[in-house]
Design an enzyme around this catalytic site. Structure first.
Site, PDB file in Angstrom:
ATOM      1  N   LYS A   1      13.577 -86.406 -23.846  1.00 40.52           N
ATOM      2  CA  LYS A   1      12.727 -86.814 -24.970  1.00 40.52           C
ATOM      3  C   LYS A   1      12.765 -88.329 -25.010  1.00 40.52           C
ATOM      4  O   LYS A   1      13.782 -88.937 -24.643  1.00 40.52           O
ATOM      5  CB  LYS A   1      13.268 -86.245 -26.286  1.00 40.52           C
ATOM      6  CG  LYS A   1      12.221 -86.135 -27.360  1.00 40.52           C
ATOM      7  CD  LYS A   1      11.478 -84.816 -27.269  1.00 40.52           C
ATOM      8  CE  LYS A   1      10.275 -84.795 -28.179  1.00 40.52           C
ATOM      9  NZ  LYS A   1       9.683 -83.449 -28.225  1.00 40.52           N
TER      10      LYS A   1
ATOM     11  N   ASP B   1       4.047 -86.161 -28.443  1.00 40.78           N
ATOM     12  CA  ASP B   1       4.792 -85.607 -29.586  1.00 40.78           C
ATOM     13  C   ASP B   1       4.208 -86.343 -30.803  1.00 40.78           C
ATOM     14  O   ASP B   1       3.070 -86.827 -30.730  1.00 40.78           O
ATOM     15  CB  ASP B   1       6.307 -85.838 -29.412  1.00 40.78           C
ATOM     16  CG  ASP B   1       7.151 -85.013 -30.382  1.00 40.78           C
ATOM     17  OD1 ASP B   1       7.381 -83.832 -30.121  1.00 40.78           O
ATOM     18  OD2 ASP B   1       7.569 -85.554 -31.435  1.00 40.78           O
TER      19      ASP B   1
HETATM   20  P1  NDP Z   1       1.119 -85.292 -34.757  1.00 37.34           P
HETATM   21  O1  NDP Z   1       1.463 -86.730 -34.711  1.00 37.34           O
HETATM   22  O2  NDP Z   1      -0.142 -84.823 -34.139  1.00 37.34           O
HETATM   23  O3  NDP Z   1       1.116 -84.766 -36.276  1.00 37.34           O
HETATM   24  C1  NDP Z   1       2.244 -84.881 -37.068  1.00 37.34           C
HETATM   25  C2  NDP Z   1       1.930 -84.339 -38.442  1.00 37.34           C
HETATM   26  O4  NDP Z   1       3.136 -84.265 -39.194  1.00 37.34           O
HETATM   27  C3  NDP Z   1       0.992 -85.225 -39.232  1.00 37.34           C
HETATM   28  O5  NDP Z   1       0.271 -84.444 -40.144  1.00 37.34           O
HETATM   29  C4  NDP Z   1       1.958 -86.154 -39.955  1.00 37.34           C
HETATM   30  O6  NDP Z   1       1.444 -86.720 -41.137  1.00 37.34           O
HETATM   31  C5  NDP Z   1       3.088 -85.195 -40.271  1.00 37.34           C
HETATM   32  N1  NDP Z   1       4.361 -85.942 -40.320  1.00 37.34           N
HETATM   33  C6  NDP Z   1       4.895 -86.713 -39.354  1.00 37.34           C
HETATM   34  N2  NDP Z   1       6.035 -87.289 -39.770  1.00 37.34           N
HETATM   35  C7  NDP Z   1       6.204 -86.862 -41.028  1.00 37.34           C
HETATM   36  C8  NDP Z   1       7.199 -87.110 -41.996  1.00 37.34           C
HETATM   37  N3  NDP Z   1       8.254 -87.922 -41.734  1.00 37.34           N
HETATM   38  N4  NDP Z   1       7.070 -86.486 -43.197  1.00 37.34           N
HETATM   39  C9  NDP Z   1       6.021 -85.675 -43.456  1.00 37.34           C
HETATM   40  N5  NDP Z   1       5.039 -85.416 -42.556  1.00 37.34           N
HETATM   41  C10 NDP Z   1       5.139 -86.006 -41.376  1.00 37.34           C
HETATM   42  O7  NDP Z   1       2.380 -84.524 -34.124  1.00 37.34           O
HETATM   43  P2  NDP Z   1       2.458 -83.046 -33.515  1.00 37.34           P
HETATM   44  O8  NDP Z   1       1.566 -82.129 -34.256  1.00 37.34           O
HETATM   45  O9  NDP Z   1       2.330 -83.158 -32.049  1.00 37.34           O
HETATM   46  O10 NDP Z   1       3.984 -82.685 -33.820  1.00 37.34           O
HETATM   47  C11 NDP Z   1       4.392 -82.017 -35.003  1.00 37.34           C
HETATM   48  C12 NDP Z   1       5.742 -81.384 -34.772  1.00 37.34           C
HETATM   49  O11 NDP Z   1       5.651 -80.426 -33.707  1.00 37.34           O
HETATM   50  C13 NDP Z   1       6.875 -82.323 -34.373  1.00 37.34           C
HETATM   51  O12 NDP Z   1       8.085 -81.842 -34.883  1.00 37.34           O
HETATM   52  C14 NDP Z   1       6.896 -82.191 -32.849  1.00 37.34           C
HETATM   53  O13 NDP Z   1       8.153 -82.534 -32.309  1.00 37.34           O
HETATM   54  C15 NDP Z   1       6.616 -80.710 -32.705  1.00 37.34           C
HETATM   55  N6  NDP Z   1       6.103 -80.254 -31.412  1.00 37.34           N
HETATM   56  C16 NDP Z   1       5.002 -80.820 -30.843  1.00 37.34           C
HETATM   57  C17 NDP Z   1       4.513 -80.333 -29.649  1.00 37.34           C
HETATM   58  C18 NDP Z   1       3.266 -80.848 -29.032  1.00 37.34           C
HETATM   59  O14 NDP Z   1       2.842 -80.297 -28.006  1.00 37.34           O
HETATM   60  N7  NDP Z   1       2.601 -81.850 -29.595  1.00 37.34           N
HETATM   61  C19 NDP Z   1       5.196 -79.254 -28.924  1.00 37.34           C
HETATM   62  C20 NDP Z   1       6.305 -78.676 -29.644  1.00 37.34           C
HETATM   63  C21 NDP Z   1       6.738 -79.187 -30.832  1.00 37.34           C
HETATM   64  P3  NDP Z   1       0.985 -88.267 -41.166  1.00 37.34           P
HETATM   65  O15 NDP Z   1      -0.339 -88.288 -40.453  1.00 37.34           O
HETATM   66  O16 NDP Z   1       0.894 -88.594 -42.615  1.00 37.34           O
HETATM   67  O17 NDP Z   1       2.055 -89.051 -40.454  1.00 37.34           O
HETATM   68  O1  2IT Z   2       8.601 -80.770 -28.428  1.00 36.46           O
HETATM   69  C1  2IT Z   2       7.921 -80.449 -27.431  1.00 36.46           C
HETATM   70  O2  2IT Z   2       8.126 -79.399 -26.813  1.00 36.46           O
HETATM   71  C2  2IT Z   2       6.845 -81.354 -27.025  1.00 36.46           C
HETATM   72  N1  2IT Z   2       6.615 -82.367 -27.672  1.00 36.46           N
HETATM   73  C3  2IT Z   2       6.033 -81.057 -25.789  1.00 36.46           C
HETATM   74  C4  2IT Z   2       6.797 -81.422 -24.538  1.00 36.46           C
HETATM   75  C5  2IT Z   2       6.009 -81.350 -23.263  1.00 36.46           C
HETATM   76  O3  2IT Z   2       6.568 -81.842 -22.267  1.00 36.46           O
HETATM   77  O4  2IT Z   2       4.894 -80.836 -23.222  1.00 36.46           O
END
Ligand code: NDP
Ligand code: 2IT
Length: 445
Positions: free
Chosen positions: A126, A166
């Site tokens: 990460k 992420d």
């Molecule tokens: P994005 O940046 O696309 O979206 C994040 C969302 O969460 C936004 O709505 C944001 O709001 C909100 N957010 C972020 N930080 C905070 C905070 N401190 N408090 C409250 N809300 C918050 O990220 P992702 O959708 O990609 O990721 C979301 C989660 O999923 C994370 O935990 C990530 O690690 C996990 N994840 C992501 C994967 C991926 O493929 N993208 C895969 C597996 C897990 P705002 O716009 O106001 O910041």
């Molecule tokens: O938390 C996660 O699994 C991710 N942000 C995606 C990782 C990846 O390599 O696609």
């Protein structure tokens, strides 16, 4: 918890008091491995757990860049290469002001078990930076990404370490970083996943985490004589994961009544208009508070955590770590929630996840529930290595198969270890054993 595990956990707490998220993840994982270590004394003799909890390598670097006013800015960049036991390092990059080494160690530790659970040959890493993309111009984001990649490039490669997105890292950032990598190494190769479709990306990578989450939820519900059809769903966040979880939940007949961002949540009893949320969050990078004005429906309430006060059948925390605490869990339980699955990484605190389990609520941890993203990243690597591209339907079918296998592996492992229905234990143990066996086979490295 046996004595060996307690002593390794105690050492971690003494050594890393300033890494609370990392300690929290270790505290969730390690005690569930008790039966594994009881059955495998040879793991202890090989100091396997002490090795498992330390990253193989953690790289820290400065990221200097110049803002639109001509001022020089400095951020801290990181890549934590946690485990290469079962494949090349793989995991996302996070750009958010809260990023620290400890935060990334927690995410990389989770990623190690998650990637193992996919059944694909993926190690874990990460990375990211304490850079806040919010309010920055495209030019500033590009210069930051180029500077970040100028250092990162020497530590990654298609068969060594393959980053992805992420929080705060989406298609725009991956594009800028890929462009700079290619310029530095003069090779067009699959060094990042989540690339645009026109230059080596995979169909369905954007949708993968959210869709995968709902595929797994549906399998879990089916196996408990329940169905998403007709359920009231509450989904926190409005980023990549939340949006596509909401899309698939609605396709499966659920009514998604609430979503959020870091400032508050929207409630729309008629069902959230997702095309509006996509326009606001993906195209305009605007705030979710705009939703009622744009649609003439629903209402916005400040305070992100308030979303858990809403009565629902299905709760999907898809925003960030520790967004759902013990107090919120009690309210959800009192309101009759039937299932909770983590789209984000560690969004439920330890007390919240245990409360759900004790109340008999189906609870699926993130390392299983959100593994669809990294699984499709692995498919993107496969396509890049084979110089080919798959159709959306093929990727989607493969994703469904992976999520189905993960559910059954997790449920089966929990039952085999005498804890049927404990999906936290099932996911940790199933993920750990594959990594542990690979480490044993490879000697003391
Ligand atoms: P994005 O940046 O696309 O979206 C994040 C969302 O969460 C936004 O709505 C944001 O709001 C909100 N957010 C972020 N930080 C905070 C905070 N401190 N408090 C409250 N809300 C918050 O990220 P992702 O959708 O990609 O990721 C979301 C989660 O999923 C994370 O935990 C990530 O690690 C996990 N994840 C992501 C994967 C991926 O493929 N993208 C895969 C597996 C897990 P705002 O716009 O106001 O910041
Ligand atoms: O938390 C996660 O699994 C991710 N942000 C995606 C990782 C990846 O390599 O696609």
């Amino acid at each position: 918890m046996n004595q060996y595990i307690a002593s390794v956990l105690g050492d971690l707490k003494a050594r890393y008091p300033h890494q609370p998220e990392f300690l929290q993840a270790a505290e969730e994982i390690l005690p569930t491995l008790t039966a594994v270590f009881d059955r495998h004394p040879e793991y202890r003799d090989a100091a396997l757990l002490e090795r498992f909890v330390e990253p193989e390598r953690a790289i820290l670097f400065r990221v200097p860049w110049v803002d639109d006013e001509g001022h020089t800015r400095i951020n801290r960049g990181y890549r934590v290469q946690f485990s290469s036991a079962i494949g090349p390092y793989k995991g996302g990059l996070r750009f958010h002001p809260s990023v620290t080494l400890g935060m990334l160690k927690f995410l990389a530790l989770e990623q190690t078990l998650k990637n193992s659970l996919t059944g694909l040959p993926l190690g874990a890493a990460k990375g990211g930076a304490d850079f806040n993309p919010r309010g920055k111009s495209d030019g500033e984001v590009m210069r930051f990404c180029q500077s970040f990649m100028t250092e990162l490039a020497r530590h990654i490669g298609p068969s060594m370490d393959v980053p992805a997105g992420d929080i705060g890292v989406g298609a725009r950032e991956i594009g800028f970083m890929f462009g700079q990598y290619k310029r530095l190494v003069a090779r067009h190769e699959g060094v990042l996943t989540g690339k645009g479709m026109g230059y080596g990306g995979s169909q369905a990578r954007t949708e993968a985490t959210g869709y995968g989450l709902m595929y797994l939820v549906k399998t879990m519900l089916d196996n408990h004589d329940l169905s998403p059809d007709g359920m009231r769903a509450v989904i926190s966040g409005s980023g990549n994961v939340a949006i596509f979880a909401a899309e698939k939940a609605a396709q499966m007949g659920a009514s998604v009544i609430a979503m959020s961002d870091s400032e508050g949540f929207i409630l729309d009893e008629a069902g959230i208009d997702l095309s509006c949320v996509k326009t606001l969050k993906l195209n305009e990078r605007a705030r979710i508070s705009e939703y009622p004005k744009r649609t003439g429906r629903g209402r916005f309430q400040p305070g992100a955590k308030g979303i858990w006060q809403l009565p629902c059948d299905l709760a999907l925390p898809c925003a960030t770590q520790n967004e759902l605490d013990g107090g919120s869990a009690s309210v959800l339980i009192k309101n009759g929630v039937k299932a909770v699955a983590e789209g984000a990484n560690m969004p439920a605190t330890l007390s919240a996840s245990h409360a759900f389990q004790e109340a008999g609520v189906l609870f699926m941890p993130g390392k299983a529930a959100n593994a669809g993203g990294v699984a499709v990243s692995a498919f993107e690597m496969t396509q890049n290595a084979g110089f080919t591209s798959w159709t959306f339907d093929k990727v989607d079918r493969e994703l469904q198969a992976v999520m189905d296998r993960i559910y059954h592996r997790v449920a089966h492992t929990a039952a085999r270890y005498g804890k049927a229905g404990d999906f936290i234990l099932g996911a940790n143990v199933a993920g750990f054993i594959k990594v542990a066996d690979a480490m044993m086979a490879q000697g003391v490295v």
